[in-house]
Design an enzyme around this catalytic site. Structure first.
Site, PDB file in Angstrom:
ATOM      1  N   HIS A 119     -20.195  -8.853   4.881  1.00 54.78           N
ATOM      2  CA  HIS A 119     -20.738 -10.176   5.175  1.00 54.78           C
ATOM      3  C   HIS A 119     -20.476 -10.656   6.599  1.00 54.78           C
ATOM      4  CE1 HIS A 119     -21.686 -10.587   0.945  1.00 54.78           C
ATOM      5  NE2 HIS A 119     -20.448 -10.241   0.645  1.00 54.78           N
ATOM      6  N   ASP A 121     -17.567 -19.350   8.559  1.00 55.36           N
ATOM      7  CA  ASP A 121     -17.782 -18.009   9.102  1.00 55.36           C
ATOM      8  C   ASP A 121     -17.683 -18.024  10.624  1.00 55.36           C
ATOM      9  OD1 ASP A 121     -18.552 -17.447   6.423  1.00 55.36           O
ATOM     10  OD2 ASP A 121     -19.763 -15.785   7.169  1.00 55.36           O
ATOM     11  N   ASN A 163     -14.234 -12.164   8.799  1.00 50.62           N
ATOM     12  CA  ASN A 163     -15.505 -12.816   8.498  1.00 50.62           C
ATOM     13  C   ASN A 163     -15.446 -14.322   8.722  1.00 50.62           C
ATOM     14  OD1 ASN A 163     -18.263 -12.848   7.087  1.00 50.62           O
ATOM     15  ND2 ASN A 163     -17.077 -14.315   5.887  1.00 50.62           N
ATOM     16  N   ASP A 178     -11.480  -7.522   5.116  1.00 50.32           N
ATOM     17  CA  ASP A 178     -11.936  -8.341   4.000  1.00 50.32           C
ATOM     18  C   ASP A 178     -13.418  -8.676   4.159  1.00 50.32           C
ATOM     19  OD1 ASP A 178     -11.130 -10.104   1.645  1.00 50.32           O
ATOM     20  OD2 ASP A 178     -11.952 -11.617   2.999  1.00 50.32           O
ATOM     21  N   GLU A 215     -13.332  -3.414   2.471  1.00 49.40           N
ATOM     22  CA  GLU A 215     -13.475  -4.080   1.177  1.00 49.40           C
ATOM     23  C   GLU A 215     -14.931  -4.513   1.071  1.00 49.40           C
ATOM     24  OE1 GLU A 215     -13.232  -7.820  -1.555  1.00 49.40           O
ATOM     25  OE2 GLU A 215     -13.509  -7.878   0.599  1.00 49.40           O
TER      26      GLU A 215
END
Length: 547
Positions: free
Chosen positions: A248, A214, A153, A244, A286
Site C-alpha cells: 500500500h 499515509d 506507509n 509493514d 508483509e
C-alpha cells in the site's frame, strides 16, 4: 499515485516440472540478469544469512520487564536471550532460533507502535540507545540477527511532520502527506471504510484510519527521509527490515489502493541504495495477499528477499481443522509455479494481527503439534510468534491486546515472571502454559518446537532444500513431500485427520530412517521404493531420511 506538491521541495536523485513419481515444488532457478540487461542485484536473493534460518517475532512490551513497571523493555529482553538462543549448539535449554523480529520500537502514541512519531527514536519505556545497542550486541553474540519492524506507509498523526502539514497549504511539511481539496470518496476493499479525512478545510489520505496518515512517498524528500532512517538503523547493527503494509505504499489517482508499479519501483530503489552500503540487510514484505500477487514483490530478484506466506498460514490451519490437506496442496502447487525461488517464502502460523494458533485449532494440543511440525517442514524461512512454542491461546475477545499479552515465564502472580509489578495486560493462559513448566521437559510443546528447530538445523535439506509433493495412496487425509538439497533427502508425511490412517503407500525412493515423529512408529515403516507405512495416528507426523 501520490503526487508531489510544489512546495520548495528538493529534487533528489532517485534512482523478480514434474519428475518421476513426484511433483516438483522447487520453483525456478536463480533469475539472474533479466532480459532487459539490468545488472544482477548487489546481493542475490539466493544468498543471504536468512537462508536456512528460523525467525521469532517479539513484542518488546510483552516479552520481559526488567524494572517492574509492567512493560517489557530492552534490558528484560536482553536478559532472556539465552531462552531463544544461548549461542552454544551443544545445549538443549534454548529454542535455537536464528533471528528476532521486533514489533515497532519507535516513539508512538499507541501501545502497539504501528503509528510512528519519530523514525529514528526509541519509545522511552523500552529503554535508551545504550539499552538497544546492548541488546543488538548480545543477540549477535549468540548468533541471532535482528529484524526491525518498519512502518513506512504511514506515520502517526502526532508526528511533527503531520502537525506542521495540517496547518495549511503553505506549511513546511505539507508535501510529506497526500492532500486534496475535496474528498474523492474512496473506500478500502476489506471493510468499505473511508480513507480520506478532513483537517482544516482540506482532506488527507489515511488508508488505515484517520490517526495514521499515509506518507507521500512520491515526494523525493520523503523518500530520502525513509532511506536515511533505514540507513540509521542499519548503522546500529539492525540486520533487516520487515516492511509493514508493503502493498500500500502508493495508490493511483483513481483510487487503486494496492500493488501499484510505483510501490515496486520505490522498494527496488530502497534495496539498491541500502545494499550499496549494507549488502547483507534483509527486506521482508508483509503483503497480505495470495501467491500470484505476492510473487511480484520478488521483483525479478531486485525487491524483497523474503515475503510472509499468508496463504500457507491459513491453509495449514484449515487442513488440520477440516481433516483434509487438499487446500494446502493447492497452495503448495501455486507457490511452486509462482515463485522463482521457494526460499522467498516466510511461512508462519500466526502473528500479532491474528488469533493465536491454538485458539484457531480449538485448543486441541495434537492439532497444534501437527501445525508446528508442518510449519517447520516448509521451505523458506519460518517465523514463530512469541508464546506459540508454549501453546499460548490468547484471550477470547476480538481485542488485539489479547493476542499480544505478556509471555508467562512462571506461575507466580501477578506478573507470571514477566514483571515484578502489575503487567500492562493480564495473561489469561491456564496453568502449565509457562516457560518454567515446559522448558526442556520431554513431551512439552516447547520441547517439540526446540526439537523441530534443531532437526531443521541439522539437515540442510530441511533448512534450505527444495520441495516435491509425493503421491500417497490409502488415505486422502495424508499429505507427504520431500525436501532435498545436494545428496540429502528428507520425507515429511502427516495425517491431517483426527482419525488413524492405515495401509499407506508413499511413492518415495530410499532406505528410510525415522528422524522425528509423533504417532508413527519405526516398526510401521518398511520398503524403500515405494515406502509403506502401516499406521499413522490421528494428527500424527514423521520426518524420515531417505538414503
Amino acid at each position: 499515485m501520490k503526487t508531489v506538491l510544489p512546495l520548495a521541495l528538493l529534487t533528489l536523485a532517485t534512482g523478480l516440472a514434474a519428475c518421476s513419481g513426484s511433483e516438483t515444488l522447487d520453483g525456478g532457478a536463480d533469475a539472474g540478469t533479466p532480459d532487459s540487461g539490468r545488472p544482477p542485484p548487489t546481493s542475490p536473493n539466493e544468498q543471504g544469512w536468512w537462508r536456512g534460518t528460523v525467525g521469532y517475532e517479539v513484542f518488546v512490551r510483552s516479552f520481559a520487564d526488567s524494572d517492574g513497571d509492567g512493560i517489557g523493555d530492552f534490558q528484560g529482553l536482553t536478559a532472556r536471550l539465552d531462552y531463544l538462543n544461548d549461542g552454544d549448539p551443544t545445549t538443549s535449554s534454548d529454542l535455537g532460533v536464528d533471528a528476532i523480529w521486533l514489533m515497532p520500537i519507535h516513539p508512538s502514541p499507541s501501545y502497539h507502535g504501528y503509528d510512528i512519531a519519530d523514525y529514528r527514536g526509541l519509545r522511552p519505556e523500552y529503554g535508551d540507545f545504550d539499552d538497544f545497542e546492548a541488546f543488538v550486541t548480545a543477540a549477535h553474540g549468540r548468533g541471532m540477527r535482528v529484524i526491525l519492524d518498519f512502518v513506512l506507509n504511514h506515520s502517526a498523526k502526532t508526528h511533527p511532520w503531520f502537525e506542521s502539514a495540517a496547518m495549511g497549504p503553505q506549511a513546511e511539511f505539507r508535501g510529506y502527506y497526500v492532500w486534496r481539496d475535496e474528498d474523492p470518496g474512496w473506500t478500502r476493499s476489506w471493510d468499505r471504510r473511508p480513507v480520506w479525512f478532513e483537517e482544516n478545510g482540506s482532506y488527507y489520505y489515511a488508508l488505515f484510519g484517520e490517526l495514521l496518515p499515509d506518507l507521500n512517498l512520491a515526494n523525493p524528500v520523503v523518500e530520502e527521509e525513509v532511506f536515511e532512517s533505514m540507513r540509521f538503523w542499519a548503522s546500529k547493527g539492525v540486520d533487516g527490515f520487515r516492511v509493514d503494509a508493503a502493498r500500500h505504499l502508493f495508490e493511483s489517482d483513481d483510487g487503486q489502493l494496492a500493488d501499484q508499479p510505483e510501490t515496486h519501483a520505490f522498494m527496488q530503489r530502497m534495496r539498491e541504495r541500502l545494499h550499496a552500503e549494507y549488502p547483507d540487510v534483509l527486506l521482508l514484505a508483509e503483503a497480505w495477499v495470495g501467491v500470484d500477487t505476492l510473487r511480484d514483490y520478488w521483483g525479478d530478484g531486485y525487491e524483497y528477499q523474503l515475503a510472509f506466506s499468508f496463504d500457507v498460514a491459513a491453509t495449514i490451519k484449515d487442513a488440520i481443522k477440516n481433516g483434509t490437506p487438499q487446500g494446502l496442496k493447492v497452495v503448495l502447487r501455486n507457490s511452486a509455479e509462482a515463485y522463482p525461488d521457494r526460499g522467498y517464502e516466510a511461512p508462519f502460523l500466526s502473528n500479532h494481527d491474528q488469533e493465536r494458533t491454538l485458539r484457531t485449532l480449538l485448543k486441541d494440543i495434537p492439532s497444534s503439534r501437527l501445525a508446528a511440525a508442518t510449519l517447520l517442514a516448509m521451505p523458506g524461512t519460518p517465523f514463530l510468534y512469541y508464546g506459540e512454542e508454549l501453546g499460548m491461546a490468547g484471550g477470547g475477545t476480538p481485542q488485539d491486546e489479547d493476542k499480544r499479552a505478556p509471555l508467562p515465564w512462571t506461575d507466580e502472580a501477578p506478573g507470571k515472571g514477566f514483571t515484578t509489578g502489575d503487567p500492562w495486560w493480564a495473561s489469561t493462559e491456564p496453568a502449565g502454559v509457562e516457560v518454567a513448566a515446559q522448558r526442556d521437559v520431554d513431551g512439552s510443546m516447547w520441547s517439540l518446537y526446540r526439537d523441530l528447530i534443531a532437526l531443521r538445523h541439522l539437515h540442510p535439506a530441511l533448512g534450505d532444500g527444495g520441495q516435491d509433493l509425493v503421491p500417497v495412496s490409502g488415505s486422502t487425509s495424508v499429505l507427504a513431500w520431500t525436501r532435498s538439497k545436494g545428496s540429502e533427502t528428507v520425507l515429511f508425511v502427516a495425517n491431517f485427520s483426527a482419525d488413524p490412517a492405515t495401509g499407506l503407500t508413499v511413492q518415495a525412493d530410499g532406505a528410510p530412517t525415522l528422524l522425528l515423529a509423533e504417532g508413527v512408529a519405526t516398526s510401521s515403516i518398511s520398503g524403500n521404493s515405494p515406502l509403506t507405512i502401516s499406521d499413522i495416528q490421528g494428527r500424527g507426523f514423521a520426518f524420515i531420511r531417505l538414503d
